[in-house]
Design a protein around this motif. Structure first.
Motif, PDB file in Angstrom:
ATOM      1  N   SER A   1       0.852  -1.191   0.000  1.00 36.98           N
ATOM      2  CA  SER A   1       0.000   0.000   0.000  1.00 36.98           C
ATOM      3  C   SER A   1       0.883   1.235   0.000  1.00 36.98           C
ATOM      4  O   SER A   1       1.986   1.221   0.553  1.00 36.98           O
ATOM      5  CB  SER A   1      -0.894   0.034   1.234  1.00 36.98           C
ATOM      6  OG  SER A   1      -1.760  -1.064   1.259  1.00 36.98           O
TER       7      SER A   1
ATOM      8  N   GLU B   1       4.524  -2.819   2.879  1.00 38.40           N
ATOM      9  CA  GLU B   1       3.647  -3.967   3.103  1.00 38.40           C
ATOM     10  C   GLU B   1       2.568  -3.555   4.100  1.00 38.40           C
ATOM     11  O   GLU B   1       2.801  -2.737   4.989  1.00 38.40           O
ATOM     12  CB  GLU B   1       4.445  -5.145   3.672  1.00 38.40           C
ATOM     13  CG  GLU B   1       5.403  -5.772   2.686  1.00 38.40           C
ATOM     14  CD  GLU B   1       6.067  -7.012   3.264  1.00 38.40           C
ATOM     15  OE1 GLU B   1       5.376  -7.798   3.948  1.00 38.40           O
ATOM     16  OE2 GLU B   1       7.273  -7.179   3.021  1.00 38.40           O
ATOM     17  N   ASP B   2       1.401  -4.142   3.962  1.00 39.56           N
ATOM     18  CA  ASP B   2       0.279  -3.783   4.826  1.00 39.56           C
ATOM     19  C   ASP B   2       0.557  -4.046   6.303  1.00 39.56           C
ATOM     20  O   ASP B   2      -0.043  -3.420   7.164  1.00 39.56           O
ATOM     21  CB  ASP B   2      -0.987  -4.533   4.392  1.00 39.56           C
ATOM     22  CG  ASP B   2      -1.480  -4.073   3.029  1.00 39.56           C
ATOM     23  OD1 ASP B   2      -1.172  -2.932   2.632  1.00 39.56           O
ATOM     24  OD2 ASP B   2      -2.167  -4.864   2.361  1.00 39.56           O
ATOM     25  N   ARG B   3       1.444  -4.940   6.600  1.00 40.88           N
ATOM     26  CA  ARG B   3       1.753  -5.283   7.995  1.00 40.88           C
ATOM     27  C   ARG B   3       2.864  -4.406   8.600  1.00 40.88           C
ATOM     28  O   ARG B   3       3.289  -4.639   9.724  1.00 40.88           O
ATOM     29  CB  ARG B   3       2.154  -6.747   8.086  1.00 40.88           C
ATOM     30  CG  ARG B   3       3.432  -7.038   7.325  1.00 40.88           C
ATOM     31  CD  ARG B   3       3.785  -8.480   7.340  1.00 40.88           C
ATOM     32  NE  ARG B   3       5.000  -8.681   6.547  1.00 40.88           N
ATOM     33  CZ  ARG B   3       5.646  -9.785   6.487  1.00 40.88           C
ATOM     34  NH1 ARG B   3       5.241 -10.821   7.180  1.00 40.88           N
ATOM     35  NH2 ARG B   3       6.720  -9.886   5.760  1.00 40.88           N
ATOM     36  N   THR B   4       3.332  -3.396   7.865  1.00 38.62           N
ATOM     37  CA  THR B   4       4.430  -2.556   8.340  1.00 38.62           C
ATOM     38  C   THR B   4       4.000  -1.725   9.541  1.00 38.62           C
ATOM     39  O   THR B   4       2.991  -1.016   9.508  1.00 38.62           O
ATOM     40  CB  THR B   4       4.932  -1.621   7.220  1.00 38.62           C
ATOM     41  OG1 THR B   4       5.351  -2.424   6.122  1.00 38.62           O
ATOM     42  CG2 THR B   4       6.083  -0.748   7.703  1.00 38.62           C
ATOM     43  N   LEU B   5       4.785  -1.807  10.589  1.00 38.07           N
ATOM     44  CA  LEU B   5       4.547  -1.017  11.794  1.00 38.07           C
ATOM     45  C   LEU B   5       5.189   0.357  11.637  1.00 38.07           C
ATOM     46  O   LEU B   5       6.232   0.500  10.996  1.00 38.07           O
ATOM     47  CB  LEU B   5       5.116  -1.726  13.014  1.00 38.07           C
ATOM     48  CG  LEU B   5       4.448  -3.059  13.369  1.00 38.07           C
ATOM     49  CD1 LEU B   5       5.252  -3.787  14.433  1.00 38.07           C
ATOM     50  CD2 LEU B   5       3.010  -2.829  13.827  1.00 38.07           C
TER      51      LEU B   5
ATOM     52  N   HIS C   1       8.897   0.734  12.344  1.00 40.52           N
ATOM     53  CA  HIS C   1       9.798   0.245  11.299  1.00 40.52           C
ATOM     54  C   HIS C   1       9.873   1.213  10.126  1.00 40.52           C
ATOM     55  O   HIS C   1      10.949   1.418   9.554  1.00 40.52           O
ATOM     56  CB  HIS C   1       9.395  -1.155  10.850  1.00 40.52           C
ATOM     57  CG  HIS C   1       9.516  -2.167  11.947  1.00 40.52           C
ATOM     58  ND1 HIS C   1      10.713  -2.454  12.582  1.00 40.52           N
ATOM     59  CD2 HIS C   1       8.584  -2.939  12.546  1.00 40.52           C
ATOM     60  CE1 HIS C   1      10.508  -3.363  13.518  1.00 40.52           C
ATOM     61  NE2 HIS C   1       9.220  -3.676  13.518  1.00 40.52           N
TER      62      HIS C   1
ATOM     63  N   ASP D   1       9.142  -4.971  21.737  1.00 35.94           N
ATOM     64  CA  ASP D   1       8.317  -5.625  20.712  1.00 35.94           C
ATOM     65  C   ASP D   1       6.980  -6.118  21.242  1.00 35.94           C
ATOM     66  O   ASP D   1       6.304  -6.911  20.596  1.00 35.94           O
ATOM     67  CB  ASP D   1       9.052  -6.801  20.054  1.00 35.94           C
ATOM     68  CG  ASP D   1       9.998  -6.361  18.961  1.00 35.94           C
ATOM     69  OD1 ASP D   1       9.737  -5.323  18.329  1.00 35.94           O
ATOM     70  OD2 ASP D   1      10.986  -7.071  18.739  1.00 35.94           O
TER      71      ASP D   1
ATOM     72  N   THR E   1       2.965  -0.774  17.811  1.00 38.74           N
ATOM     73  CA  THR E   1       1.700  -1.480  17.634  1.00 38.74           C
ATOM     74  C   THR E   1       0.769  -0.739  16.671  1.00 38.74           C
ATOM     75  O   THR E   1      -0.411  -1.055  16.584  1.00 38.74           O
ATOM     76  CB  THR E   1       0.969  -1.676  18.978  1.00 38.74           C
ATOM     77  OG1 THR E   1       0.779  -0.399  19.583  1.00 38.74           O
ATOM     78  CG2 THR E   1       1.736  -2.595  19.893  1.00 38.74           C
ATOM     79  N   THR E   2       1.312   0.220  15.950  1.00 37.77           N
ATOM     80  CA  THR E   2       0.520   1.003  15.018  1.00 37.77           C
ATOM     81  C   THR E   2       0.892   0.631  13.594  1.00 37.77           C
ATOM     82  O   THR E   2       2.037   0.822  13.171  1.00 37.77           O
ATOM     83  CB  THR E   2       0.772   2.513  15.237  1.00 37.77           C
ATOM     84  OG1 THR E   2       0.469   2.841  16.596  1.00 37.77           O
ATOM     85  CG2 THR E   2      -0.069   3.351  14.303  1.00 37.77           C
ATOM     86  N   LEU E   3      -0.065   0.095  12.862  1.00 32.52           N
ATOM     87  CA  LEU E   3       0.169  -0.211  11.452  1.00 32.52           C
ATOM     88  C   LEU E   3       0.148   1.095  10.662  1.00 32.52           C
ATOM     89  O   LEU E   3      -0.720   1.950  10.875  1.00 32.52           O
ATOM     90  CB  LEU E   3      -0.904  -1.158  10.925  1.00 32.52           C
ATOM     91  CG  LEU E   3      -0.903  -2.566  11.509  1.00 32.52           C
ATOM     92  CD1 LEU E   3      -2.161  -3.316  11.094  1.00 32.52           C
ATOM     93  CD2 LEU E   3       0.342  -3.316  11.077  1.00 32.52           C
TER      94      LEU E   3
ATOM     95  N   GLN F   1      -3.029   2.284   9.099  1.00 31.93           N
ATOM     96  CA  GLN F   1      -4.058   2.825   9.984  1.00 31.93           C
ATOM     97  C   GLN F   1      -3.976   4.335  10.111  1.00 31.93           C
ATOM     98  O   GLN F   1      -4.944   4.965  10.522  1.00 31.93           O
ATOM     99  CB  GLN F   1      -3.914   2.243  11.398  1.00 31.93           C
ATOM    100  CG  GLN F   1      -4.206   0.779  11.527  1.00 31.93           C
ATOM    101  CD  GLN F   1      -3.918   0.305  12.945  1.00 31.93           C
ATOM    102  OE1 GLN F   1      -2.787   0.352  13.424  1.00 31.93           O
ATOM    103  NE2 GLN F   1      -4.961  -0.145  13.626  1.00 31.93           N
TER     104      GLN F   1
END
Length: 161
Positions: A2, A18-22, A25, A41, A61-63, A66
């Motif tokens: 995305s 990637e959609d799972r990227t925090l 990171h 973590d 803990t924030t994607l 979001q």
């Protein structure tokens, strides 16, 4: 994958991730803003705290997806040029740090605490509010002292603006 658009420390940023990227990171690996630390973590230590739209948030803990369109401020974005933010200056002056690993998250949390509690801030409130931030070095006395000192400094700085 995305594409997200954010404002980070006042600058527009666009990244395809990637959609799972925090968020932590993205900040550290893509934007090279390494002041935001990964400590546990598991969202328990507070070393990763940044401000999203003016509120303290744990970036581990924030994607990123979001917060598309959000305004993110990291520890690198709170000073004005060479002039430290009043909270940074208070931590320096009151010896509110030792190894410094927790300090960026502690400072970002502390700014949020002062902004939310303003003149109703006392030692008990600061200690309670900092429960989500772990410091393994200091024992918190000088951290609390720094936050209380900075509350007055921030009030003066805001009045001057």
């Amino acid at each position: 994958m995305s594409t997200v658009k954010l404002t980070v420390n006042g600058k527009s940023v666009s990244a395809t991730v990637e959609d799972r990227t925090l968020l932590v990171h993205l900040l550290r690996e893509n934007l090279n803003l390494t002041g935001t630390h990964v400590g546990c973590d598991t969202s328990q230590c507070g070393a990763c705290i940044v401000h999203i739209d003016g509120k303290a948030v744990k970036s581990c803990t924030t994607l990123v997806g979001q917060i598309d369109g959000a305004n993110v401020t990291t520890i690198e974005g709170i000073a004005k040029g060479d002039q430290l933010h009043p909270m940074q200056a208070a931590f320096r002056d009151n010896h509110g740090l030792q190894c410094g690993y927790c300090t960026p998250g502690m400072i970002m949390s502390a700014i949020d605490i002062v902004n939310r509690h303003a003149s109703d801030l006392d030692e008990e409130t600061v200690r309670h509010e900092l429960e989500g931030n772990i410091c393994r070095c200091t024992g918190y006395h000088n951290i609390v002292k720094s936050v209380l000192d900075a509350a007055g400094r921030m009030k003066v700085a805001q009045a001057a603006e």
